[in-house]
Design an enzyme around this catalytic site. Sequence first.
Site, PDB file in Angstrom:
ATOM      1  N   GLY A 187      -5.989   0.286   2.492  1.00 29.54           N
ATOM      2  CA  GLY A 187      -6.880   1.393   2.813  1.00 29.54           C
ATOM      3  C   GLY A 187      -6.788   2.486   1.762  1.00 29.54           C
ATOM      4  N   LYS A 229       2.350 -10.670  -3.745  1.00 35.53           N
ATOM      5  CA  LYS A 229       3.227  -9.520  -3.461  1.00 35.53           C
ATOM      6  C   LYS A 229       4.666  -9.988  -3.269  1.00 35.53           C
ATOM      7  CE  LYS A 229      -0.505  -6.855  -1.332  1.00 35.53           C
ATOM      8  NZ  LYS A 229      -1.277  -6.693  -0.096  1.00 35.53           N
ATOM      9  N   GLU A 246      -9.640  -7.452  -0.281  1.00 34.14           N
ATOM     10  CA  GLU A 246      -9.908  -7.567  -1.711  1.00 34.14           C
ATOM     11  C   GLU A 246     -11.409  -7.792  -1.922  1.00 34.14           C
ATOM     12  OE1 GLU A 246      -7.364  -7.261  -4.119  1.00 34.14           O
ATOM     13  OE2 GLU A 246      -6.461  -6.587  -2.275  1.00 34.14           O
ATOM     14  N   GLY A 279       0.806  -1.230   0.000  1.00 28.10           N
ATOM     15  CA  GLY A 279       0.000   0.000   0.000  1.00 28.10           C
ATOM     16  C   GLY A 279       0.835   1.275   0.000  1.00 28.10           C
TER      17      GLY A 279
END
Length: 432
Positions: free
Chosen positions: A303, A206, A191, A134
Amino acid sequence: MEKTKVAIIGLGTVGSGVARILLDHGDRTGRHAGRTLWLEKAVVRDLAKARDCDLPAGVLTDNVDDVINDPEITLVAQLVGGLEPARTIMLRLLEAGKDIVTANKALLAEHGPELFDRARELGRSIAFEAAVAGGIPIITNISQCLSANQITSLHGILNGTSNYILCKMHEEGGGDYAAAVADAQRLGYAEADPTMDVDGSDAAQKLAILAHLAFGARLNWRDIPRVGIDKVDPVDIQYAKQMGYHVRLLAIADLKDRGLDCEVTPALVKAGSPLGEVNGPFNAVLVKGDAVGPLFFHGQGAGQMPTASAVAADLIDSAAGRTAITFRTLELWSDAVKGVDQADFADSTGRRYVRLMVDDHPGVLAGVTKAFGDEGISIASVLQKEPLAGEDVVPLVVMTHAASEAAIDKACATIAAMKSCRSEPVKMWVRD
Ligand code: NAP
Ligand code: HSE
């Protein structure tokens, strides 16, 4: 100031955050890009849905061709999740001459080679800072700031939803798992299909991306051994807590002589250590480089605004022309990158937490310790609880010294075959 006309495809949690940054902070983005980032179009499926941003008239559309067929739009934030139609949209945008910014790690982990090859052939670029961790700028740090280093290890907490749920379970002594998943969805961390979060798939995708950047490894994320938090029994979180540990979902890549040890797994992490204190939807990455030594990155991994921060920075770099240079020189997912192969997981070594449910009878503990001893595994501590009233089954928690995965598996198989063992042994890494 000159303008770069920008479009956003997908105006959900992340997309509406990006729109807000572009619309509310044009001075800031313009200063860093050296030109105005002008939001020309935002594409959604459902025009009637309420949006978390106020768009000027004429910006919202449900037709992606309004972007593809507009030659003045040269830069697109592609923020539709999943594989299709996201892949087809990306390819059509590239063919139409657009540079792309995306947060879609599932798409990159699955179709990275195809998309990056096509972008190179067409002289376009793809930026993806928001795809991993993020708001933490880990992609830029690994691929640019640490480029003078051989990265030797990378340990991350890469799924905000899992970390949020584990923390709730730690605080609430088990808590309501389904309610915690629903909270993570409501708060915009999860998700569209939260299964990918809780079964370790999202973290493995990731990790595959980071392992490519850090080690040149070309891993199929499905080949990364992975266990999700959906397999964690709340009772183990409580035993870990009593021994001074937090359970965290770790994504691990360690460079060894025999290759790259990779895994996504719940593990016991010492309370008070950097990774042990990563709470809520926060992510962290502990990277070691041969020149720089250890570095610790910590921030909100999921977020709206943290993720939008990373997407907007990529838009700024793309508009300024910085992304095109790194994209060309790094040659990601091309055959030019010769990296390390994945190591045999059975040879991974480390300390283990093993929890057994056994009969509370004489000689059982001796049988258990013999099974570990026969595989050359040294026991660091044993914790046995009193049986509950009316029951004669007790939990037995064994903390081992460092041992190989193969040896632990053999000892656990021996114990599981004992008549006194009442359920499959539970095992997790211990990371001090
Ligand atoms: P989201 O809230 O579900 O939003 C997805 C958006 O895509 C929605 O606005 C949806 O339109 C739109 N969309 C779906 N299919 C479309 C199509 N065929 N044409 C046009 N628009 C379409 O998802 P999100 O949480 O923002 O995530 C977006 C991406 O960022 C995903 O790849 C995710 O993995 C990644 N990401 C998310 C976070 C996070 O914290 N949420 C963090 C990092 C990365 P409607 O609104 O009309 O349905
Ligand atoms: N669903 C992801 C998470 C979003 O919970 O970490 C960030 O990629």
